[in-house]
Motif scaffolding. Sequence first.
Motif, PDB file in Angstrom:
ATOM      1  N   ASP A  76     -69.730  -0.563  58.340  1.00 42.45           N
ATOM      2  CA  ASP A  76     -69.102  -0.798  57.566  1.00 42.45           C
ATOM      3  C   ASP A  76     -69.374   0.245  56.517  1.00 42.45           C
ATOM      4  O   ASP A  76     -68.850   0.100  54.855  1.00 42.45           O
ATOM      5  CB  ASP A  76     -68.565  -2.081  57.226  1.00 42.45           C
ATOM      6  CG  ASP A  76     -67.154  -2.566  58.622  1.00 42.45           C
ATOM      7  OD1 ASP A  76     -66.735  -2.074  59.364  1.00 42.45           O
ATOM      8  OD2 ASP A  76     -67.873  -3.831  58.374  1.00 42.45           O
ATOM      9  N   ARG A  77     -70.614   0.782  56.424  1.00 46.68           N
ATOM     10  CA  ARG A  77     -71.124   1.473  55.612  1.00 46.68           C
ATOM     11  C   ARG A  77     -70.273   2.200  54.916  1.00 46.68           C
ATOM     12  O   ARG A  77     -70.323   3.471  56.260  1.00 46.68           O
ATOM     13  CB  ARG A  77     -72.874   1.915  54.757  1.00 46.68           C
ATOM     14  CG  ARG A  77     -73.707   0.314  54.840  1.00 46.68           C
ATOM     15  CD  ARG A  77     -73.789   0.271  53.476  1.00 46.68           C
ATOM     16  NE  ARG A  77     -74.640  -1.499  53.566  1.00 46.68           N
ATOM     17  CZ  ARG A  77     -74.600  -2.357  52.668  1.00 46.68           C
ATOM     18  NH1 ARG A  77     -73.700  -2.191  51.833  1.00 46.68           N
ATOM     19  NH2 ARG A  77     -75.253  -2.867  52.873  1.00 46.68           N
ATOM     20  N   PHE A 101     -70.613   5.510  61.158  1.00 47.65           N
ATOM     21  CA  PHE A 101     -71.806   6.164  59.719  1.00 47.65           C
ATOM     22  C   PHE A 101     -72.534   7.138  59.710  1.00 47.65           C
ATOM     23  O   PHE A 101     -71.925   8.044  58.855  1.00 47.65           O
ATOM     24  CB  PHE A 101     -72.685   4.984  59.437  1.00 47.65           C
ATOM     25  CG  PHE A 101     -73.689   5.150  58.440  1.00 47.65           C
ATOM     26  CD1 PHE A 101     -73.583   4.410  56.675  1.00 47.65           C
ATOM     27  CD2 PHE A 101     -74.567   6.175  58.466  1.00 47.65           C
ATOM     28  CE1 PHE A 101     -74.121   5.120  56.072  1.00 47.65           C
ATOM     29  CE2 PHE A 101     -75.597   6.229  57.525  1.00 47.65           C
ATOM     30  CZ  PHE A 101     -75.781   6.083  56.360  1.00 47.65           C
ATOM     31  N   VAL A 102     -72.661   7.256  60.782  1.00 47.34           N
ATOM     32  CA  VAL A 102     -73.217   9.112  61.653  1.00 47.34           C
ATOM     33  C   VAL A 102     -71.938   9.662  61.045  1.00 47.34           C
ATOM     34  O   VAL A 102     -72.712  11.033  60.972  1.00 47.34           O
ATOM     35  CB  VAL A 102     -74.191   9.067  62.779  1.00 47.34           C
ATOM     36  CG1 VAL A 102     -74.619   9.905  63.031  1.00 47.34           C
ATOM     37  CG2 VAL A 102     -75.013   7.962  62.952  1.00 47.34           C
ATOM     38  N   ARG A 103     -70.858   9.157  61.674  1.00 47.90           N
ATOM     39  CA  ARG A 103     -69.677  10.438  61.757  1.00 47.90           C
ATOM     40  C   ARG A 103     -69.934  11.022  60.376  1.00 47.90           C
ATOM     41  O   ARG A 103     -69.529  11.476  59.604  1.00 47.90           O
ATOM     42  CB  ARG A 103     -68.464  10.286  62.530  1.00 47.90           C
ATOM     43  CG  ARG A 103     -68.500   9.773  64.177  1.00 47.90           C
ATOM     44  CD  ARG A 103     -67.137   9.703  64.762  1.00 47.90           C
ATOM     45  NE  ARG A 103     -67.663   9.112  66.164  1.00 47.90           N
ATOM     46  CZ  ARG A 103     -67.395   8.240  66.683  1.00 47.90           C
ATOM     47  NH1 ARG A 103     -67.532   7.509  65.332  1.00 47.90           N
ATOM     48  NH2 ARG A 103     -67.904   7.806  68.111  1.00 47.90           N
ATOM     49  N   LYS A 104     -69.848   9.901  59.299  1.00 50.41           N
ATOM     50  CA  LYS A 104     -69.255   9.859  58.006  1.00 50.41           C
ATOM     51  C   LYS A 104     -70.767  10.795  56.940  1.00 50.41           C
ATOM     52  O   LYS A 104     -69.833  11.654  56.332  1.00 50.41           O
ATOM     53  CB  LYS A 104     -69.373   8.665  57.876  1.00 50.41           C
ATOM     54  CG  LYS A 104     -69.066   7.628  57.779  1.00 50.41           C
ATOM     55  CD  LYS A 104     -68.452   6.445  57.090  1.00 50.41           C
ATOM     56  CE  LYS A 104     -67.166   4.995  57.678  1.00 50.41           C
ATOM     57  NZ  LYS A 104     -67.436   3.784  57.116  1.00 50.41           N
ATOM     58  N   ALA A 105     -71.749  10.292  57.626  1.00 54.08           N
ATOM     59  CA  ALA A 105     -73.191  11.219  57.699  1.00 54.08           C
ATOM     60  C   ALA A 105     -72.512  12.417  57.880  1.00 54.08           C
ATOM     61  O   ALA A 105     -72.990  13.850  56.499  1.00 54.08           O
ATOM     62  CB  ALA A 105     -74.220  10.579  57.562  1.00 54.08           C
ATOM     63  N   LEU A 106     -72.256  13.346  58.774  1.00 55.32           N
ATOM     64  CA  LEU A 106     -72.303  14.431  59.536  1.00 55.32           C
ATOM     65  C   LEU A 106     -71.605  15.366  58.603  1.00 55.32           C
ATOM     66  O   LEU A 106     -71.444  16.546  58.342  1.00 55.32           O
ATOM     67  CB  LEU A 106     -71.947  14.408  60.901  1.00 55.32           C
ATOM     68  CG  LEU A 106     -73.630  14.234  61.374  1.00 55.32           C
ATOM     69  CD1 LEU A 106     -73.173  13.845  63.233  1.00 55.32           C
ATOM     70  CD2 LEU A 106     -74.809  15.238  61.699  1.00 55.32           C
ATOM     71  N   THR A 107     -70.490  14.967  58.126  1.00 55.10           N
ATOM     72  CA  THR A 107     -69.605  15.770  56.999  1.00 55.10           C
ATOM     73  C   THR A 107     -70.233  15.870  56.199  1.00 55.10           C
ATOM     74  O   THR A 107     -69.671  16.591  55.544  1.00 55.10           O
ATOM     75  CB  THR A 107     -68.756  14.793  56.550  1.00 55.10           C
ATOM     76  OG1 THR A 107     -68.678  13.022  56.083  1.00 55.10           O
ATOM     77  CG2 THR A 107     -67.662  13.816  57.897  1.00 55.10           C
ATOM     78  N   TYR A 108     -71.127  15.570  54.948  1.00 52.86           N
ATOM     79  CA  TYR A 108     -72.154  16.243  53.974  1.00 52.86           C
ATOM     80  C   TYR A 108     -72.709  17.572  54.613  1.00 52.86           C
ATOM     81  O   TYR A 108     -73.535  17.321  53.813  1.00 52.86           O
ATOM     82  CB  TYR A 108     -72.574  15.045  53.241  1.00 52.86           C
ATOM     83  CG  TYR A 108     -71.904  14.487  53.004  1.00 52.86           C
ATOM     84  CD1 TYR A 108     -71.104  13.650  51.425  1.00 52.86           C
ATOM     85  CD2 TYR A 108     -70.927  13.166  53.619  1.00 52.86           C
ATOM     86  CE1 TYR A 108     -70.781  12.888  51.172  1.00 52.86           C
ATOM     87  CE2 TYR A 108     -70.394  12.201  52.816  1.00 52.86           C
ATOM     88  CZ  TYR A 108     -70.205  12.135  51.249  1.00 52.86           C
ATOM     89  OH  TYR A 108     -68.979  11.000  51.155  1.00 52.86           O
ATOM     90  N   VAL A 211     -74.271   2.834  69.943  1.00 53.79           N
ATOM     91  CA  VAL A 211     -74.818   3.082  69.605  1.00 53.79           C
ATOM     92  C   VAL A 211     -74.754   5.221  69.299  1.00 53.79           C
ATOM     93  O   VAL A 211     -74.597   6.168  69.853  1.00 53.79           O
ATOM     94  CB  VAL A 211     -77.287   3.581  69.893  1.00 53.79           C
ATOM     95  CG1 VAL A 211     -77.077   1.735  70.425  1.00 53.79           C
ATOM     96  CG2 VAL A 211     -76.626   3.751  71.612  1.00 53.79           C
ATOM     97  N   PRO A 212     -75.622   5.835  68.113  1.00 53.69           N
ATOM     98  CA  PRO A 212     -75.461   7.114  67.612  1.00 53.69           C
ATOM     99  C   PRO A 212     -76.030   7.477  68.704  1.00 53.69           C
ATOM    100  O   PRO A 212     -75.511   8.522  67.940  1.00 53.69           O
ATOM    101  CB  PRO A 212     -76.555   6.924  66.345  1.00 53.69           C
ATOM    102  CG  PRO A 212     -76.066   5.625  66.000  1.00 53.69           C
ATOM    103  CD  PRO A 212     -76.655   4.320  66.906  1.00 53.69           C
ATOM    104  N   GLU A 213     -77.332   7.375  69.510  1.00 53.99           N
ATOM    105  CA  GLU A 213     -77.760   8.804  70.692  1.00 53.99           C
ATOM    106  C   GLU A 213     -76.541   8.656  71.609  1.00 53.99           C
ATOM    107  O   GLU A 213     -76.759  10.426  71.370  1.00 53.99           O
ATOM    108  CB  GLU A 213     -78.812   6.855  71.782  1.00 53.99           C
ATOM    109  CG  GLU A 213     -80.054   6.750  70.580  1.00 53.99           C
ATOM    110  CD  GLU A 213     -79.716   5.405  70.551  1.00 53.99           C
ATOM    111  OE1 GLU A 213     -80.708   4.246  70.239  1.00 53.99           O
ATOM    112  OE2 GLU A 213     -78.398   5.055  69.081  1.00 53.99           O
TER     113      GLU A 213
END
Length: 366
Positions: A76-77, A101-108, A211-213
Motif C-alpha cells: 500500500d506504499r 509498488f514496483v508498477r508504481k515505481a517503474l512509471t518514474y 512477488v515482483p520477480e
Amino acid sequence: MNDRVLVIGGSGRIGDSVARDLADRTQAQITVTGRKNRANLFPYQYLQLDVSDRETLSEAISQSNLVIHCAGPFLDRDASVLETCIEQGVNYLDVSDSPAFVRKALTYRDAAKKAGITAILNSGIFPGISNSMVRQGIEQLDTAETVHLSYVVGGSGGAGVTIMRTTFLGLLEPFRAWIDGRWQTIQPYSDREIIEFPEPYGKVGVYWFDVPEILTLPESFPVKTAIAKFGSIPDYYNRLTWGVARFIPKKILKNPATIEFLSQASYRMTQMTDKQTGIGVAIRAKIEGTQAGKPTQVCLTLTHPDTAIAAGAGTGSIAQLMLNGQLQKSGVFPVEQALSTDLFEVAMSSRGMHIAQQLTTLESKE
C-alpha cells in the motif's frame, strides 16, 4: 566528506541488517529512521520519521547521498520516497517486495533518467539476490525458456512482524504470472510443489506467491515462463497459510484488523518454533533453455542461516557499489537489470555467501 546514507525504516529488522552491513564495509555516515522515538537503541544517528510526513521526509532526503527505503509493507506504499529522491537528485535503493509498488515505481523511469539518478528496486534476498542468481544462470545458456524460483524460510526468518503482514496481504487477490508466453491468472498460495533444497532443509512444499520477480523477470529476459514459489518450515505453517487463503472469506481477510491479528498471532508462533527450525533461508533458481543446440538446465542454490542478515547483505552490497561509483545507471531498474553478474559474484564472495551451480544437459524432448 563521508557519504550520507538515509535508511528509511532502519529501525526494523531488515533495515537494521542493511545499516549494519554498510557500517561494517563503508565509512558512510548512516541515519536510520523509525516512527517511534528509539534513538537510544541504535549505534547510528536516528531520526523519528513517518514517511507520510512529506516535509520532514524531503528535508532528510536533501541531506543524503543515498536513500534506502526499507519501510514496508510495500503493497500500500506510494512512490513518494522515490519521487522525492528524484526531485532532490539523490540516488535511491529499496527492498520492495510488492508487484503493485514496483508498477508504481517503474512509471518514474523517465523522470529518474532526466534527473540523472540511479534508482534500484527489489534488493534484498528474495527479491534481490534471487533475481541476480537468475541472471547469473541465464548468462550461462545460449537461450533461456523457463525460470523456476523456489524459496524456503525457517519460521520468522529472523525478521519482524512486517514480514507476516506482507505474507497475509499477499493472499488477498489473484495475480498474473507469465506462463507459456502469456499472462495467466494464479490463485495465491496454490499449486503445492515439493522442492529438494540443500541441507539442512531437504524436501519442502512451496506455493505460488505474488512477488515482483514474476513481473520483472519476463521484462528483463526473453523467457516463456517465470515461476516463483514460497514455503516455510515447519510445514504446518504452509498448511495454515493455505487454509487462510482458501477458507477465510476475502471480505473478512481484507479487514486490516484481521490482517493484524493473523500477523501478530503468526509472529508469536514463530518465536516459539524458531528455536527448532532456525531462521535461515534457501533459494533454488532453476533455468531451462539451450546451450550449443542442446536442451540444458542450470540450477543455482544458496543457503544462509539468517534470512534478515542475508537480505541486509543483498541490499548493503548494492548500496556499497552505488556509493563507490561502481553502479551508476540513470533511471529506475529492478535489480537484475542494474547489477552485472561480475559485480554480483564479487559482492557475494566478499560476504561469504556461496552460490552452488550445476549445469546439466537434458534429454531432447523430441
